[in-house]
Design an enzyme around this catalytic site. Structure first.
Site, PDB file in Angstrom:
ATOM      1  N   ARG A  14     -16.116  -4.871  29.377  1.00  0.00           N
ATOM      2  CA  ARG A  14     -16.269  -3.457  29.054  1.00  0.00           C
ATOM      3  C   ARG A  14     -16.256  -3.354  27.541  1.00  0.00           C
ATOM      4  O   ARG A  14     -15.477  -4.051  26.881  1.00  0.00           O
ATOM      5  CB  ARG A  14     -15.050  -2.743  29.669  1.00  0.00           C
ATOM      6  CG  ARG A  14     -14.972  -1.271  29.434  1.00  0.00           C
ATOM      7  CD  ARG A  14     -13.752  -0.719  30.191  1.00  0.00           C
ATOM      8  NE  ARG A  14     -13.250   0.450  29.523  1.00  0.00           N
ATOM      9  CZ  ARG A  14     -12.047   0.961  29.698  1.00  0.00           C
ATOM     10  NH1 ARG A  14     -11.199   0.407  30.528  1.00  0.00           N
ATOM     11  NH2 ARG A  14     -11.691   2.042  29.052  1.00  0.00           N
ATOM     12  N   SER A  57     -15.744  -1.437  19.471  1.00  0.00           N
ATOM     13  CA  SER A  57     -16.968  -2.035  19.993  1.00  0.00           C
ATOM     14  C   SER A  57     -17.100  -3.512  19.582  1.00  0.00           C
ATOM     15  O   SER A  57     -16.621  -3.902  18.511  1.00  0.00           O
ATOM     16  CB  SER A  57     -18.162  -1.226  19.477  1.00  0.00           C
ATOM     17  OG  SER A  57     -19.319  -1.637  20.145  1.00  0.00           O
ATOM     18  N   SER A  58     -17.729  -4.272  20.450  1.00  0.00           N
ATOM     19  CA  SER A  58     -18.047  -5.688  20.180  1.00  0.00           C
ATOM     20  C   SER A  58     -16.814  -6.525  19.848  1.00  0.00           C
ATOM     21  O   SER A  58     -16.904  -7.472  19.059  1.00  0.00           O
ATOM     22  CB  SER A  58     -19.078  -5.813  19.053  1.00  0.00           C
ATOM     23  OG  SER A  58     -20.239  -5.083  19.384  1.00  0.00           O
ATOM     24  N   ARG A  59     -15.685  -6.153  20.413  1.00  0.00           N
ATOM     25  CA  ARG A  59     -14.432  -6.914  20.259  1.00  0.00           C
ATOM     26  C   ARG A  59     -13.866  -6.886  18.828  1.00  0.00           C
ATOM     27  O   ARG A  59     -12.967  -7.659  18.517  1.00  0.00           O
ATOM     28  CB  ARG A  59     -14.602  -8.376  20.706  1.00  0.00           C
ATOM     29  CG  ARG A  59     -15.072  -8.510  22.168  1.00  0.00           C
ATOM     30  CD  ARG A  59     -13.992  -7.989  23.125  1.00  0.00           C
ATOM     31  NE  ARG A  59     -14.320  -8.206  24.525  1.00  0.00           N
ATOM     32  CZ  ARG A  59     -14.684  -7.242  25.383  1.00  0.00           C
ATOM     33  NH1 ARG A  59     -14.792  -5.986  24.985  1.00  0.00           N
ATOM     34  NH2 ARG A  59     -14.905  -7.529  26.642  1.00  0.00           N
ATOM     35  N   LEU A  60     -14.389  -5.967  17.981  1.00  0.00           N
ATOM     36  CA  LEU A  60     -13.840  -5.854  16.621  1.00  0.00           C
ATOM     37  C   LEU A  60     -12.761  -4.769  16.625  1.00  0.00           C
ATOM     38  O   LEU A  60     -12.880  -3.714  15.999  1.00  0.00           O
ATOM     39  CB  LEU A  60     -14.965  -5.544  15.611  1.00  0.00           C
ATOM     40  CG  LEU A  60     -15.961  -6.694  15.432  1.00  0.00           C
ATOM     41  CD1 LEU A  60     -17.069  -6.315  14.457  1.00  0.00           C
ATOM     42  CD2 LEU A  60     -15.243  -7.958  14.941  1.00  0.00           C
TER      43      LEU A  60
END
Ligand code: FMN
Length: 215
Positions: free
Chosen positions: A10, A192-195
């Site tokens: 997710r 977002s994007s694991r950042l």
């Protein structure tokens, strides 16, 4: 399995956590996030549910879900059986960690510190506001011990009901609160994007220091 585990993911886009909108000490931020979790998380998620990790006398970690029952400037309080496994772990090693996960808000809070028992008066004050069934259960259940079957537990409850048939159950000596006094509190906001955003507060010489951690 309906969906391969490797495909389960997710993206987190709901919010951000910046130094500009985080206070210099962590209790105010925890309180704000907790209030938002109470308002936002839908039943059956319990906003005050957290995972508590303890370490036994042989250095092995154990964790389980508990409910946070009080929060004040001193720390984070939960209630349990002092003779349970976690009670024995805390006797041998008074350090613990708790993790809150609020999925709707895409937030996690990790708290670490030293744990000690609250006073018997404080435990009794909370015990008295619990429903009767929970108070009887605290007397009846030898938490974490092996029992033969469900019938044994129901027999223990029946005996407890008889014992207190003419009186209100008071708080047992083997049951009560523990307060975790934090030395580290980390706030994690999914991005977002694991950042993700991670703001970590550490107690250094009685003062809170804030730092950003890489996700
Ligand atoms: C949602 C939820 C809330 C729980 N709340 C408590 C609690 O407040 N106190 C407690 O002793 N156990 C609570 N439990 C049960 C614990 O997870 C655990 O089974 C129990 O405390 C025994 O742990 P131990 O054998 O490691 O000592 C809860 C479990 C769940 C799933």
């Amino acid at each position: 399995m309906t969906q391969p585990l490797a495909d389960m993911r997710r993206d987190y886009t709901r919010d951000g956590l910046t130094e500009a909108n985080a206070p210099v000490e962590p209790f105010a931020l925890f309180t704000r996030w907790f209030e938002e979790a109470v308002q936002t998380e839908q039943a059956p998620v319990e906003a005050n549910a957290m995972t508590l990790a303890t370490v036994d006398g042989e250095g092995r970690p154990h964790c389980r879900v508990l409910l946070l029952k009080a929060l004040d400037a001193q720390g984070f309080t939960f209630f349990t059986n002092y003779e349970s496994d976690k009670g024995r772990h805390l006797q041998a090693n008074p350090f613990a960690a708790m993790t809150f996960f609020w999925p709707t808000l895409e937030r996690q809070v990790r708290i670490e510190g030293r744990v000690s028992k609250v006073s018997h008066e404080e435990s009794d004050a909370y015990f008295q506001v619990r429903p009767l069934g929970s108070r009887l259960g605290a007397w009846a259940s030898p938490q974490s011990r092996v029992i033969a079957d469900r019938a044994e537990l129901e027999g223990l409850l029946k005996a407890t009901e008889q014992r207190f048939s003419d009186s209100q159950p008071h708080c047992p000596e083997h049951w009560g609160g523990y307060r975790l006094v934090p030395e580290r509190i980390e706030f994690w906001q999914g991005r977002s994007s694991r950042l993700h955003d991670r703001l970590n507060y550490r107690l250094v010489d009685q003062a809170w220091q804030r730092e950003r951690l890489a996700p």
